[in-house]
Enzyme design. Structure first.
Site, PDB file in Angstrom:
ATOM      1  N   ALA A  66       1.039  -1.771   0.028  1.00 25.09           N
ATOM      2  CA  ALA A  66       0.250  -0.080   0.149  1.00 25.09           C
ATOM      3  C   ALA A  66       1.329   0.825   0.122  1.00 25.09           C
ATOM      4  CB  ALA A  66      -0.825  -0.448   1.423  1.00 25.09           C
ATOM      5  N   GLY A 111       0.365  -4.918   0.827  1.00 25.93           N
ATOM      6  CA  GLY A 111      -0.404  -5.051  -0.388  1.00 25.93           C
ATOM      7  C   GLY A 111      -0.481  -5.484  -1.399  1.00 25.93           C
ATOM      8  N   GLU A 114      -0.232  -9.530  -0.625  1.00 31.74           N
ATOM      9  CA  GLU A 114      -2.047  -9.654  -0.364  1.00 31.74           C
ATOM     10  C   GLU A 114      -2.921  -9.805  -1.642  1.00 31.74           C
ATOM     11  OE1 GLU A 114      -2.008  -5.938   2.567  1.00 31.74           O
ATOM     12  OE2 GLU A 114      -2.880  -7.969   3.999  1.00 31.74           O
ATOM     13  N   GLU A 134       4.460  -5.355   7.316  1.00 30.01           N
ATOM     14  CA  GLU A 134       4.093  -4.163   8.258  1.00 30.01           C
ATOM     15  C   GLU A 134       4.322  -3.560   9.683  1.00 30.01           C
ATOM     16  OE1 GLU A 134       2.650  -6.382   5.914  1.00 30.01           O
ATOM     17  OE2 GLU A 134       0.702  -5.959   5.384  1.00 30.01           O
TER      18      GLU A 134
END
Ligand code: COA
Length: 260
Positions: A66, A111, A114, A134
């Site tokens: 992200a 992300g 993911e 993260e």
């Protein structure tokens, strides 16, 4: 449709989506997540598209996570919306009734890992690196990483990745079942397109039913799954492709699937 951060090419029943922010290692900002939602919504309704491939622009990154500049601005309320939005978009990818294949061409972090996890099949290049970093930012995965990684590679291995934030190599990802296959970077897209072509050549109703049946294992027991498989098996035997596939075998010729 014009997108700012993704490229879409449709050819031979295959949609190739390229996340295209190479100067930010294809990090997923809000705009890119919105565009992914739009493109998957349009692909869902496009009967000419049988298979979807996702890759990243450039040679360095699939998606490096992200967008941290946007993450930095989140508070409790907006963070919940952020995570729910990403989960909704990735769930739309995972539940699409057409195979979605990730061609992981470099960093797949946060992300990005993911996003790859939400795809149905993952091919990677030798230089790919996977990680859920993260905790290094004082947060936890928010686009499904805690759930899908644990289900795919088992909870102990997922916890090792999530609690350390360490990256793993493509070779290690292959060893633990996080990716299906690894190729030299120059071959990755060709090999992924080969796979798409092979799947496209089958009867697409059978492909859709098979995908539905296998993905159901995410949610239901073996007993329910076997009953579900029997129902889908019955339905698929009502298709023209079933008649054509079996007759073609008996007549020793290639099937000509109608794909309707
Ligand atoms: N969000 C926003 N920008 C990012 C980004 C992300 N997730 N990942 C990389 N970028 C940006 C960098 O800030 C840099 O931008 P700049 O040139 O304007 O300074 C550019 O992409 C290139 O990245 P850089 O860090 O210089 O490349 P590198 O080869 O030295 O390192 C990584 C590559 C992937 C190891 C490193 O970029 C990184 O750790 N990224 C963050 C990964 C992460 O924590 N993702 C999870 C987020 S939840």
């Amino acid at each position: 449709m014009n997108y700012e951060n993704i490229l879409l090419e449709i050819k031979n029943h295959t949609a190739l989506i390229t996340i295209n922010r190479p100067d930010k290692l294809n990090a997923l900002n809000g705009q890119t997540i919105n565009e992914l939602e739009e493109v998957f919504e349009s692909i869902k309704h496009n009967s000419e598209i049988f298979i979807v491939l996702i890759t990243g622009s450039g040679e360095k990154a699939f998606v490096a996570g992200a967008d941290i500049a946007e993450l930095n601005k989140l508070d409790i309320m907006s963070a919940k919306e952020f995570s729910e939005k990403g989960n909704r978009v990735f769930r739309a990818i995972e539940t699409l009734d057409k195979p979605v294949i990730a061609a992981v061409n470099g960093f797949a972090l946060g992300g990005g890992c993911e996003l790859a996890l939400a795809c149905h099949i993952r091919f990677a290049s030798e230089n790919a690196k996977f990680g859920q970093p993260e905790v290094n930012l004082g947060i936890i995965p928010g686009y499904g990483g805690t759930q899908r990684l644990a289900r795919l590679i088992n909870s102990a291995r997922a916890l090792e990745m999530i609690l350390t934030g360490d990256m793993i190599s493509a070779e290690e990802a292959l060893r633990i079942g996080l990716v299906n296959k690894v190729f030299p970077q120059a071959d990755l897209i060709i090999k992924t397109l080969d796979l798409a072509e092979k799947i496209s050549s089958k009867g697409q109703q059978a492909i859709r039913f098979a995908l539905k049946a296998v993905k159901a294992t995410d949610n239901i027991s073996l007993t329910e799954g076997l009953a579900y498989e029997a129902s889908l098996f019955a339905l698929v035997c009502g298709t023209e492709d079933f008649k054509e596939g079996t007759i073609a075998f008996l007549e020793k010729r290639k099937p000509a699937f109608k794909n309707r």
